[in-house]
Enzyme design. Structure first.
Site, PDB file in Angstrom:
ATOM      1  N   ARG A 152       0.851  -1.174   0.000  1.00 39.62           N
ATOM      2  CA  ARG A 152       0.000   0.000   0.000  1.00 39.62           C
ATOM      3  C   ARG A 152       0.892   1.230   0.000  1.00 39.62           C
ATOM      4  O   ARG A 152       1.734   1.393   0.877  1.00 39.62           O
ATOM      5  CB  ARG A 152      -0.844  -0.055   1.270  1.00 39.62           C
ATOM      6  CG  ARG A 152      -1.990   0.882   1.288  1.00 39.62           C
ATOM      7  CD  ARG A 152      -2.849   0.598   2.492  1.00 39.62           C
ATOM      8  NE  ARG A 152      -2.243   1.035   3.725  1.00 39.62           N
ATOM      9  CZ  ARG A 152      -2.916   1.415   4.786  1.00 39.62           C
ATOM     10  NH1 ARG A 152      -4.227   1.395   4.761  1.00 39.62           N
ATOM     11  NH2 ARG A 152      -2.323   1.794   5.878  1.00 39.62           N
ATOM     12  N   THR A 173      -0.784   7.617  -0.963  1.00 46.43           N
ATOM     13  CA  THR A 173      -2.098   7.587  -1.627  1.00 46.43           C
ATOM     14  C   THR A 173      -3.029   6.528  -1.019  1.00 46.43           C
ATOM     15  O   THR A 173      -4.228   6.550  -1.281  1.00 46.43           O
ATOM     16  CB  THR A 173      -1.933   7.240  -3.117  1.00 46.43           C
ATOM     17  OG1 THR A 173      -1.359   5.906  -3.201  1.00 46.43           O
ATOM     18  CG2 THR A 173      -0.996   8.205  -3.816  1.00 46.43           C
ATOM     19  N   ASP A 222       1.137  -2.189  12.371  1.00 46.95           N
ATOM     20  CA  ASP A 222       1.498  -2.691  11.038  1.00 46.95           C
ATOM     21  C   ASP A 222       1.799  -4.192  11.142  1.00 46.95           C
ATOM     22  O   ASP A 222       2.767  -4.603  11.770  1.00 46.95           O
ATOM     23  CB  ASP A 222       2.723  -1.932  10.522  1.00 46.95           C
ATOM     24  CG  ASP A 222       3.014  -2.260   9.075  1.00 46.95           C
ATOM     25  OD1 ASP A 222       2.963  -1.354   8.235  1.00 46.95           O
ATOM     26  OD2 ASP A 222       3.291  -3.461   8.774  1.00 46.95           O
ATOM     27  N   ASP A 262       5.284  -5.330   9.783  1.00 45.34           N
ATOM     28  CA  ASP A 262       6.381  -4.920  10.669  1.00 45.34           C
ATOM     29  C   ASP A 262       6.373  -5.724  11.964  1.00 45.34           C
ATOM     30  O   ASP A 262       7.438  -6.125  12.463  1.00 45.34           O
ATOM     31  CB  ASP A 262       6.261  -3.423  11.002  1.00 45.34           C
ATOM     32  CG  ASP A 262       6.680  -2.529   9.828  1.00 45.34           C
ATOM     33  OD1 ASP A 262       7.324  -3.051   8.896  1.00 45.34           O
ATOM     34  OD2 ASP A 262       6.352  -1.337   9.856  1.00 45.34           O
TER      35      ASP A 262
HETATM   36  C1  PRP Z   1      -0.882  -4.130   4.685  1.00 50.13           C
HETATM   37  C2  PRP Z   1      -1.772  -5.323   4.878  1.00 50.13           C
HETATM   38  C3  PRP Z   1      -2.640  -5.305   3.650  1.00 50.13           C
HETATM   39  C4  PRP Z   1      -2.817  -3.820   3.412  1.00 50.13           C
HETATM   40  C5  PRP Z   1      -4.158  -3.422   3.942  1.00 50.13           C
HETATM   41  O1  PRP Z   1       0.145  -4.412   3.819  1.00 50.13           O
HETATM   42  O2  PRP Z   1      -1.062  -6.517   5.040  1.00 50.13           O
HETATM   43  O3  PRP Z   1      -2.053  -5.911   2.514  1.00 50.13           O
HETATM   44  O4  PRP Z   1      -1.786  -3.151   4.158  1.00 50.13           O
HETATM   45  O5  PRP Z   1      -4.440  -2.104   3.656  1.00 50.13           O
HETATM   46  P1  PRP Z   1      -5.591  -1.672   2.638  1.00 50.13           P
HETATM   47  O6  PRP Z   1      -6.802  -2.475   3.005  1.00 50.13           O
HETATM   48  O7  PRP Z   1      -5.749  -0.212   2.944  1.00 50.13           O
HETATM   49  O8  PRP Z   1      -5.123  -1.920   1.255  1.00 50.13           O
HETATM   50  P2  PRP Z   1       1.310  -3.351   3.496  1.00 50.13           P
HETATM   51  O9  PRP Z   1       0.937  -2.526   2.326  1.00 50.13           O
HETATM   52  O10 PRP Z   1       1.656  -2.609   4.753  1.00 50.13           O
HETATM   53  O11 PRP Z   1       2.496  -4.258   3.022  1.00 50.13           O
HETATM   54  P3  PRP Z   1       3.387  -5.332   3.825  1.00 50.13           P
HETATM   55  O12 PRP Z   1       2.519  -6.547   4.005  1.00 50.13           O
HETATM   56  O13 PRP Z   1       4.524  -5.566   2.899  1.00 50.13           O
HETATM   57  O14 PRP Z   1       3.806  -4.732   5.138  1.00 50.13           O
HETATM   58  N1  URA Z   2      -1.914  -2.346   7.253  1.00 51.38           N
HETATM   59  C1  URA Z   2      -1.552  -2.771   8.489  1.00 51.38           C
HETATM   60  O1  URA Z   2      -0.614  -3.549   8.629  1.00 51.38           O
HETATM   61  N2  URA Z   2      -2.217  -2.276   9.541  1.00 51.38           N
HETATM   62  C2  URA Z   2      -3.234  -1.420   9.432  1.00 51.38           C
HETATM   63  O2  URA Z   2      -3.817  -1.020  10.467  1.00 51.38           O
HETATM   64  C3  URA Z   2      -3.609  -0.998   8.143  1.00 51.38           C
HETATM   65  C4  URA Z   2      -2.938  -1.488   7.064  1.00 51.38           C
END
Ligand code: PRP
Ligand code: URA
Length: 213
Positions: free
Chosen positions: A105, A109, A201, A204
């Protein structure tokens, strides 16, 4: 919001584990363990309506007709946070295929960016389970569902640990045919698109990153 497509687990074991998962003091090792355990429990619930077919087996006592899963199941973890859900799901469904999708994400944006997709030309499974711990704005899940539908997937379920109402609304509006299974439906998103109260997150916290932010 078509409530029939959303299943929020009420199982006491799920509620108990979720409390520890959310706690800011929970370290990555324990966090990963809980993601795995919760995924097993949610996977168990998500599979409740999957068909089985009879098979003839022989126990040490006699022959009998038993059952095996009928559907070809595809697990689709969204990189990277969805990775932690795969092993538990494979324990439940050892013959499932695993198709990774890379989506992150954009923090500015809040729109999903696709960076990994090795799906073959046409669908090789009957039922796809999208695995992602967090459903926030719903942008990533909606994008993943669109990719899978273009691939030819007919039946899709979304398995999340924590969902926000905004994400549920976005997915059910765009894809009312997709069932959502989650462990919790939280209050809302904050102005950075994070789920409140959420758990922070998910990527993380599993992988011990994000300390430099
Ligand atoms: C997080 C999560 C989802 C997304 C959710 O991933 O694991 O994929 O955000 O958010 P949304 O519903 O607003 O799209 P992230 O983009 O942080 O990537 P990561 O798994 O690599 O940390
Ligand atoms: N992605 C995450 O990992 N946590 C949130 O709360 C939203 C998006």
């Amino acid at each position: 919001m078509p409530a029939s497509t959303v299943h929020v687990s009420q199982h006491p074991a799920v509620l108990h584990k979720l409390a520890i998962l959310r706690d800011e003091r929970t370290e990555p090792k324990k966090f990963r363990e809980l993601v795995r355990e919760l995924s097993w429990l949610l996977g168990y619930e998500a599979l409740a309506d999957v068909g089985v077919r009879p098979i003839d087996i022989r126990t040490p006592m006699e022959s009998m007709t038993a059952h095996e899963l009928d559907a070809r199941i595809g697990l689709v973890p969204i990189l990277r946070a969805g990775l932690g859900m795969v092993d538990a799901m494979l324990e439940l469904m050892p013959t499932a295929q695993v198709w990774h999708l890379g989506l992150f994400r954009d923090e500015r944006t809040l729109r999903p960016v696709e960076y990994y997709n090795k799906l073959p030309n046409s669908a090789t499974v009957d039922l796809c389970l999208i695995l992602d711990p967090m459903l926030a704005t719903g942008g990533s899940a909606t994008a993943a569902i669109e990719v899978l539908k273009k691939w030819g997937a007919v039946r899709i379920k979304l398995v999340n640990l924590i969902a926000a109402p905004e994400g549920i609304e976005a997915v059910t509006r765009a894809h009312p045919d997709v069932q959502i299974h989650c462990a919790a439906l939280d209050r809302s998103l904050n102005d950075r698109g994070y789920i409140q109260p959420g758990l922070g997150d998910a990527g993380d916290r599993q992988f011990g990153t994000g300390l430099g932010d």
